[in-house]
Design a protein around this motif. Sequence first.
Motif, PDB file in Angstrom:
ATOM      1  N   TYR A 135      -0.755 -10.444  -0.741  1.00 37.15           N
ATOM      2  CA  TYR A 135      -1.685 -10.114  -1.831  1.00 37.15           C
ATOM      3  C   TYR A 135      -1.477 -11.124  -2.960  1.00 37.15           C
ATOM      4  O   TYR A 135      -0.354 -11.294  -3.447  1.00 37.15           O
ATOM      5  CB  TYR A 135      -1.441  -8.690  -2.345  1.00 37.15           C
ATOM      6  CG  TYR A 135      -2.358  -8.304  -3.487  1.00 37.15           C
ATOM      7  CD1 TYR A 135      -3.693  -7.990  -3.253  1.00 37.15           C
ATOM      8  CD2 TYR A 135      -1.878  -8.261  -4.800  1.00 37.15           C
ATOM      9  CE1 TYR A 135      -4.536  -7.648  -4.297  1.00 37.15           C
ATOM     10  CE2 TYR A 135      -2.716  -7.924  -5.847  1.00 37.15           C
ATOM     11  CZ  TYR A 135      -4.047  -7.625  -5.592  1.00 37.15           C
ATOM     12  OH  TYR A 135      -4.889  -7.284  -6.634  1.00 37.15           O
ATOM     13  N   ASN A 136      -2.538 -11.806  -3.325  1.00 41.38           N
ATOM     14  CA  ASN A 136      -2.463 -12.839  -4.367  1.00 41.38           C
ATOM     15  C   ASN A 136      -1.350 -13.857  -4.081  1.00 41.38           C
ATOM     16  O   ASN A 136      -0.542 -14.179  -4.961  1.00 41.38           O
ATOM     17  CB  ASN A 136      -2.256 -12.212  -5.754  1.00 41.38           C
ATOM     18  CG  ASN A 136      -3.536 -11.601  -6.289  1.00 41.38           C
ATOM     19  OD1 ASN A 136      -4.618 -11.817  -5.749  1.00 41.38           O
ATOM     20  ND2 ASN A 136      -3.416 -10.820  -7.360  1.00 41.38           N
ATOM     21  N   GLU A 159      -1.321  -2.790  -7.401  1.00 42.14           N
ATOM     22  CA  GLU A 159      -2.572  -3.365  -6.913  1.00 42.14           C
ATOM     23  C   GLU A 159      -2.406  -3.890  -5.491  1.00 42.14           C
ATOM     24  O   GLU A 159      -3.330  -3.816  -4.680  1.00 42.14           O
ATOM     25  CB  GLU A 159      -3.044  -4.486  -7.844  1.00 42.14           C
ATOM     26  CG  GLU A 159      -3.563  -3.996  -9.181  1.00 42.14           C
ATOM     27  CD  GLU A 159      -4.726  -3.030  -9.034  1.00 42.14           C
ATOM     28  OE1 GLU A 159      -5.625  -3.302  -8.209  1.00 42.14           O
ATOM     29  OE2 GLU A 159      -4.734  -1.998  -9.734  1.00 42.14           O
ATOM     30  N   LYS A 217      -2.564  -0.885  -3.236  1.00 43.67           N
ATOM     31  CA  LYS A 217      -3.944  -0.401  -3.162  1.00 43.67           C
ATOM     32  C   LYS A 217      -4.761  -1.279  -2.216  1.00 43.67           C
ATOM     33  O   LYS A 217      -5.541  -0.782  -1.390  1.00 43.67           O
ATOM     34  CB  LYS A 217      -4.563  -0.405  -4.556  1.00 43.67           C
ATOM     35  CG  LYS A 217      -5.953   0.239  -4.617  1.00 43.67           C
ATOM     36  CD  LYS A 217      -6.558   0.091  -6.003  1.00 43.67           C
ATOM     37  CE  LYS A 217      -5.691   0.754  -7.065  1.00 43.67           C
ATOM     38  NZ  LYS A 217      -6.326   0.670  -8.409  1.00 43.67           N
ATOM     39  N   SER A 218      -4.577  -2.572  -2.304  1.00 37.40           N
ATOM     40  CA  SER A 218      -5.298  -3.508  -1.437  1.00 37.40           C
ATOM     41  C   SER A 218      -4.893  -3.316   0.020  1.00 37.40           C
ATOM     42  O   SER A 218      -5.739  -3.298   0.918  1.00 37.40           O
ATOM     43  CB  SER A 218      -5.018  -4.943  -1.871  1.00 37.40           C
ATOM     44  OG  SER A 218      -5.592  -5.865  -0.968  1.00 37.40           O
ATOM     45  N   SER A 237       5.124  -0.849 -11.223  1.00 39.24           N
ATOM     46  CA  SER A 237       3.724  -0.972 -11.642  1.00 39.24           C
ATOM     47  C   SER A 237       3.102  -2.309 -11.272  1.00 39.24           C
ATOM     48  O   SER A 237       1.910  -2.389 -10.964  1.00 39.24           O
ATOM     49  CB  SER A 237       3.619  -0.753 -13.158  1.00 39.24           C
ATOM     50  OG  SER A 237       4.443  -1.696 -13.850  1.00 39.24           O
ATOM     51  N   GLU A 238       3.922  -3.383 -11.254  1.00 36.84           N
ATOM     52  CA  GLU A 238       3.369  -4.706 -10.964  1.00 36.84           C
ATOM     53  C   GLU A 238       2.945  -4.871  -9.501  1.00 36.84           C
ATOM     54  O   GLU A 238       2.268  -5.854  -9.155  1.00 36.84           O
ATOM     55  CB  GLU A 238       4.370  -5.806 -11.329  1.00 36.84           C
ATOM     56  CG  GLU A 238       5.680  -5.778 -10.568  1.00 36.84           C
ATOM     57  CD  GLU A 238       6.749  -4.967 -11.283  1.00 36.84           C
ATOM     58  OE1 GLU A 238       7.941  -5.258 -11.065  1.00 36.84           O
ATOM     59  OE2 GLU A 238       6.398  -4.063 -12.062  1.00 36.84           O
ATOM     60  N   HIS A 239       3.336  -3.901  -8.655  1.00 34.78           N
ATOM     61  CA  HIS A 239       2.975  -4.011  -7.236  1.00 34.78           C
ATOM     62  C   HIS A 239       1.926  -2.977  -6.818  1.00 34.78           C
ATOM     63  O   HIS A 239       1.561  -2.897  -5.641  1.00 34.78           O
ATOM     64  CB  HIS A 239       4.217  -3.842  -6.363  1.00 34.78           C
ATOM     65  CG  HIS A 239       5.299  -4.825  -6.662  1.00 34.78           C
ATOM     66  ND1 HIS A 239       5.051  -6.168  -6.844  1.00 34.78           N
ATOM     67  CD2 HIS A 239       6.647  -4.650  -6.830  1.00 34.78           C
ATOM     68  CE1 HIS A 239       6.185  -6.787  -7.103  1.00 34.78           C
ATOM     69  NE2 HIS A 239       7.168  -5.889  -7.108  1.00 34.78           N
TER      70      HIS A 239
END
Length: 455
Positions: free
Chosen positions: A77-78, A25, A28-29, A21-23
């Motif tokens: 990402y981030n 986003e 999605k990006s 779940s932590e990956h």
Amino acid sequence: MQLNDCINIETKDCSLMQIPSEHLEAIKSFNTNAVAFNCFNFKTIPYTEESTSLLEYDYKNNSWWSSRYIGEANFKYNAQEYKLTIQPRFGELFLFRMFEEIFSIRLTHSTNKITKYNDIQFLIRKVISFIWVQLLANANKHGVPKKNVTRSYQGSKIKGKIDITKTIQSLTKRNLISSSYKEKAVDATISSIILRAYKILKTDYGLDSINLPDNAQDALNDLFAEMKDVNNVNNHQYRNIVYKDIYVSFKPLVDFSWDIIQRKNILNQEKSNKQNKGFSFFIDMAEVWELYLKSLLKRKLQPEGWKQVDVKHFVYNDKFYGRSIIPDIVLLKASQSVVLDAKYKRMYFFGKELDRTDFFQIHTYSGYYSINSNLIAAGLLYPITSKSDSIKLLSHHSKGLFGETASSTNFIVDGIDISFLNEDSISHDEKIVLMKEKETQFIDRLALTLKGTIN
């Protein structure tokens, strides 16, 4: 950031992805920024029937799926580095066999060396290098493409035709005669495309590690000897290349080289885009599957008089709902026709496994060809993942379209049985032999249907 700080996400094509779940986003990006031009196309017209997303989100089941592409990409990402790897779900042996058939090359002797590497991007690039080298070797049958060019000459002698105007001007200054003559020279446009692709393959694709066949090396030697400078070629020049009959074998090589150059240009653009930095290209497996089937059918059925054609039909041209229909495979023989669609999807022959959209699509094509020709057969072709013999597979051939005995059009759901590829008890070499046997059995079944001899 060190290499071990990179988060690896691995999956296979057309498969459910297991993503913490932590990956989510980050995925999605990535999918938002990964667009179709990252895909390496082997067809002149890219496969565009379905979504071109690298990943797809299933809203109903709240899950992510990989689509039909294989490849590898590094992205950020981030401030976190990620590497997404999508492997071919039916294995590398099947992938290489399809490339062998499509491009008339032999990769099996190098497969053991290639598969020692886990980097799918390395594998893809190496395969592309093999394909390019073989295309070059196959093309160089009568030497590199040449054409007549006009040269100018000034001196005390005449070469070719005298140029009166320039001679008068020259005589007043240097007492020289101006003339022009024609000679054979390499086609600068074709040569520049080939040599530029060659340089890209050397720097980015590992071409240096491949032993070039004599035909390929001879062609490169001739091109480098005559081309002191490699020119930039624009799209207009590429589109307007004219091949003499003796050099038409160079067209597949030039088209393939042009695609390699365009991929390089796109990757260079991405390097200046921080958001897309690190993307690599992907291969569309649906496209490869289609080309593989077309090559098999052409090679086996052409001696029987069947001609394979690429078509695009427009329907309801004068209406707002006008559309184009583009069947994957069309075979013609006199007034007879066969229309088939290649589907890169698992096939176990369950009741609802055949996609509703696919079913109606092929029947739309069938309707069109039934009006415009004598349609002998229509159907859908899959990689068959359920162990099946030819008797069972022939049972999925209907002797009438829509199951109607009044129809003279056969409807088939068939393909090539690859169920044995996952069996560890079968050796690599045995699988290669089996693969070719299954191809022959598939063609034999189709031939029986075309002759109207199925029970």
